[in-house]
Design an enzyme around this catalytic site. Structure first.
Site, PDB file in Angstrom:
ATOM      1  N   HIS A 141       0.816  -1.214   0.000  1.00 16.14           N
ATOM      2  CA  HIS A 141       0.000   0.000   0.000  1.00 16.14           C
ATOM      3  C   HIS A 141       0.851   1.264   0.000  1.00 16.14           C
ATOM      4  CE1 HIS A 141      -3.646  -2.401   1.561  1.00 16.14           C
ATOM      5  NE2 HIS A 141      -3.572  -2.379   0.256  1.00 16.14           N
TER       6      HIS A 141
ATOM      7  N   GLU B 265      -3.144 -13.104 -19.587  1.00  9.30           N
ATOM      8  CA  GLU B 265      -2.440 -13.053 -18.306  1.00  9.30           C
ATOM      9  C   GLU B 265      -2.066 -14.423 -17.764  1.00  9.30           C
ATOM     10  OE1 GLU B 265      -4.695 -10.481 -15.675  1.00  9.30           O
ATOM     11  OE2 GLU B 265      -6.583 -11.343 -16.279  1.00  9.30           O
TER      12      GLU B 265
ATOM     13  N   ASP C 134      -0.450 -10.174 -13.637  1.00  2.00           N
ATOM     14  CA  ASP C 134      -0.722 -11.598 -13.450  1.00  2.00           C
ATOM     15  C   ASP C 134       0.153 -12.478 -14.335  1.00  2.00           C
ATOM     16  OD1 ASP C 134      -2.644 -12.040 -11.401  1.00  2.00           O
ATOM     17  OD2 ASP C 134      -4.052 -10.896 -12.611  1.00  2.00           O
TER      18      ASP C 134
ATOM     19  N   CYS D 112      -1.760  -3.517 -20.055  1.00  7.85           N
ATOM     20  CA  CYS D 112      -2.337  -2.677 -19.004  1.00  7.85           C
ATOM     21  C   CYS D 112      -1.821  -3.033 -17.605  1.00  7.85           C
ATOM     22  CB  CYS D 112      -3.856  -2.740 -19.043  1.00  7.85           C
ATOM     23  SG  CYS D 112      -4.496  -4.397 -18.739  1.00  7.85           S
TER      24      CYS D 112
HETATM   25  C1  PEP Z   1      -2.846  -7.445 -14.670  1.00  9.84           C
HETATM   26  O1  PEP Z   1      -2.946  -8.574 -14.194  1.00  9.84           O
HETATM   27  O2  PEP Z   1      -1.816  -7.011 -15.220  1.00  9.84           O
HETATM   28  C2  PEP Z   1      -3.962  -6.503 -14.591  1.00  9.84           C
HETATM   29  C3  PEP Z   1      -3.922  -5.333 -15.180  1.00  9.84           C
HETATM   30  O3  PEP Z   1      -5.024  -6.871 -13.842  1.00  9.84           O
HETATM   31  P1  PEP Z   1      -5.084  -6.783 -12.233  1.00  9.84           P
HETATM   32  O4  PEP Z   1      -3.868  -6.053 -11.758  1.00  9.84           O
HETATM   33  O5  PEP Z   1      -6.354  -6.078 -11.936  1.00  9.84           O
HETATM   34  O6  PEP Z   1      -5.104  -8.225 -11.866  1.00  9.84           O
HETATM   35 MG    MG Z   2      -4.874  -9.394 -13.684  1.00 13.05          MG
END
Ligand code: PEP
Ligand code: MG
Length: 601
Positions: free
Chosen positions: A205, A452, A476, A523
């Site tokens: 955090h 992912e 992920d 992303c």
């Molecule tokens: C990811 O896994 O890169 C992603 C953008 O999704 P989250 O972080 O929400 O799992």
């Molecule tokens: Mg993810």
């Protein structure tokens, strides 16, 4: 927390030392430090007379109420911005109201006729025991949040809830064991130039809030508070996760210069909000924003995003005390789509499970602690397929919103073609239902999947034939391909976005997508890291989606680059043998190619 003003003989005798931690928030700072010692509450046992019990309970409830109103006040101060930080405060407010704390403590005071501090300590002890038995390390670590909240109440009970920043009256780098998200938010004063913690990882955090606030930070530095004292001058390098204790005059001189360059440069960044996202030779890459809440749409616009590349829709299910209904969801999605139109808005369907839970969601066996391997369990799309009514409601809301602009529906964690076909079947049924009811929707709404898990990378050429776009979720993908739990501090150092395996998977996905003529976006957190930007551009991604505040900087790197050189860079890193080799290469390449961003190190 309390300031540590003690003098320590080590400080004067210490040799220059370079410490390696995790660059949690980028930037360079050369400044004196202010060390905050961990404050411990001493709990005394006191038996009450029967007549004192109710007053003691009231004392506790007043402190809990005050803690809540302080958190709400803090939340108001930052409203509409800093969504990641705010959702952490929201979770702390919920913890404060949890019966394991509130009711348990009241019960203990009443049953045992003892003082509130002792009762609260007992309640906390029981909670700790329960957390200790949780198999999933990420959830187990969330005990830190409970402890933060209880410490706040302890502080109020003792009347010593001091402001962590009391006593800071010059510009400093704050050093401590760890800070609560609320402490970190309060550090957004002009006197705090950066901070360093002993604990934490990239997704702790403290790190998340530091990035939201744009305060350079290095976390996970072990026993750093032992090796330095308030007043020492240090160098903090949030880009590369380095801290120079007792730096040599040469290092100081060099870094002061980087610092100066970096400050001038930060002011210049604002210019990049409105410029096109293209290289010197005209290669375009869309830079979009990742958000979790509807309110953040303004920050997407403020930083010059060209769309929303990831709306994490699950947060709508976490931030209220009931499951949002179809109309509520339609209203949120329509606002996003119409505000950004004609730019694309990518909304990901519910991604719960793993490290994300809501007590209001139907319980399909994904309660914390129930699954042995939650990250490999009933997560994301698997949960949606197991709760079809919930999923259909969300799909209906998405389709209804699609008439307001350019909506792209994104499915998380798809691991096979048959799973994708299953979802597409449901989507077809939902479309047919809307058609029957004469509810308008965009019949050409784009459908994409997150890449992912490694199986999706390997099968990307087949999957690409069945969707309109890919979005690579590296957070992920790194976890699943390197077998590193993304929330586990003990293996955080092995969580390596530059692992050539990860880079090659990105490249393979891009090639597979382009082979079928579809767009490939990325992303994960690495999209917003300035150290990764050039490599990602070179790998051929069509869109990078990141926290909005990172966009101007990433755009600047793009605009200073030549696409041919970026591709060459990607070839160089793809041929490296491990992540360390890639980092070493970049430590040389980036400062010489982008001196203003990285300093000439
Ligand atoms: C990811 O896994 O890169 C992603 C953008 O999704 P989250 O972080 O929400 O799992
Ligand atoms: Mg993810």
């Amino acid at each position: 927390m309390e300031p540590d003003n003690s003098t320590d003989s080590r400080a004067s005798t210490c040799e220059p030392q370079t410490l390696f931690g995790i660059g949690a928030s980028p930037g360079i700072v050369v400044a004196r430090i202010f060390v905050l010692k961990k404050h411990t509450h001493r709990t005394v046992w006191k038996r009450l007379d029967s007549g004192q019990v109710e007053e003691e309970i009231n004392r506790f409830l007043r402190a809990a109420e005050q803690a809540e109103s302080e958190l709400r006040e803090l939340r108001r101060t930052f409203a509409g911005d800093l969504a990641d930080a705010l959702s952490i405060i929201d979770s702390h407010i919920l913890i404060l109201k949890d019966q394991m704390i509130l009711e348990r403590t009241v019960d203990i005071i009443r049953e045992k006729e003892i003082n509130v501090e002792w009762a609260l300590d007992q309640a906390l002890g029981r909670i700790k025991k329960r957390f200790d038995t949780i198999a999933d390390p990420y959830i187990r670590q969330r005990y830190v949040d409970v402890k933060n909240v209880v410490d706040r109440v302890f502080g109020l009970l003792s009347g010593h809830e001091e402001d962590v920043l009391t006593g800071i009256n010059e510009k400093v780098i704050v050093v401590g064991h760890d800070f609560s998200p609320e402490d970190t938010l309060r550090m957004q004063t002009e006197n705090v130039l950066g901070f360093i913690t002993e604990e934490g990882g990239m997704t702790s955090h403290t790190a998340i809030v530091a990035r939201s606030l744009n305060i350079p930070a290095v976390v996970g530095l072990g026993d750093v508070t032992r090796d330095c004292v308030s007043g020492d001058t240090i160098i903090l390098d949030g880009f590369f996760g380095r801290v120079y204790l007792h730096p040599t005059p040469d290092q100081l001189c060099q870094y002061r210069e980087y610092d100066r360059q970096h400050r001038n440069f930060s002011e210049e960044l604002a210019l990049y909000i409105h410029l096109a996202s293209e290289t010197l030779d005209g290669h375009r890459v869309r830079l979009a924003g990742n958000i979790e809440m509807r309110d953040e749409v303004q920050s997407v616009l403020r930083y010059g995003a060209e769309g929303i590349g990831l709306f994490r829709s699950e947060f709508d299910y976490f931030n209220c005390d009931q499951i949002p209904d179809e109309d509520m969801l339609t209203s949120t999605y329509s606002t996003l789509v119409s505000t950004l139109a004609p730019m694309p808005v990518t909304i990901r369907t519910l991604d719960v499970g793993g490290d994300k839970f809501s007590r209001y969601l139907p319980d399909s066996g994904i309660r914390p602690g129930v699954e042995r391997n939650p990250a490999l369990g009933l997560r994301s799309i698997r949960y949606s397929l197991r709760e079809p009514a919930l999923f259909r409601t969300q799909l209906r809301a998405l389709l209804r919103a699609s008439v307001h602009g350019r909506l792209r529906i994104l499915l998380p964690m798809i691991s096979s073609l048959s799973e994708l076909q299953h979802v597409k079947g449901i989507l077809l049924q939902v479309k047919a239902e809307l058609t029957r009811k004469q509810i308008p929707f965009d019949t050409n709404v784009e459908l994409g999947i997150m890449i992912e898990v490694p199986s999706a990378v390997i099968m990307a050429d087949s999957l690409a034939k069945a969707v309109d776009f890919f979005s690579i979720g590296t957070n992920d993908l790194i976890q699943y391909s390197l077998a590193i739990d993304r929330g586990n501090q003990y293996v955080a150092h092995m969580y390596e976005p530059f692992h050539p395996a990860v880079l090659r998977m990105i490249k393979q996905t891009v090639d597979a997508g382009h082979g079928q003529g579809i767009e490939v976006s990325l992303c994960g957190e690495m999209a917003g890291e300035v150290v990764s930007a050039a490599v990602l551009f070179g790998l051929g991604l069509d869109e990078l989606s990141m926290r909005p505040s990172a966009i101007p900087h990433v755009r600047r790197i793009l605009r200073r680059s030549d696409y041919g050189q970026l591709v060459e860079l990607s070839h160089a890193v793809l041929s490296c043998n491990d992540g360390g080799e890639v980092r070493n290469f970049l430590t040389r390449y980036l400062p010489s190619t982008y001196p203003e961003e990285f300093g000439c190190r």
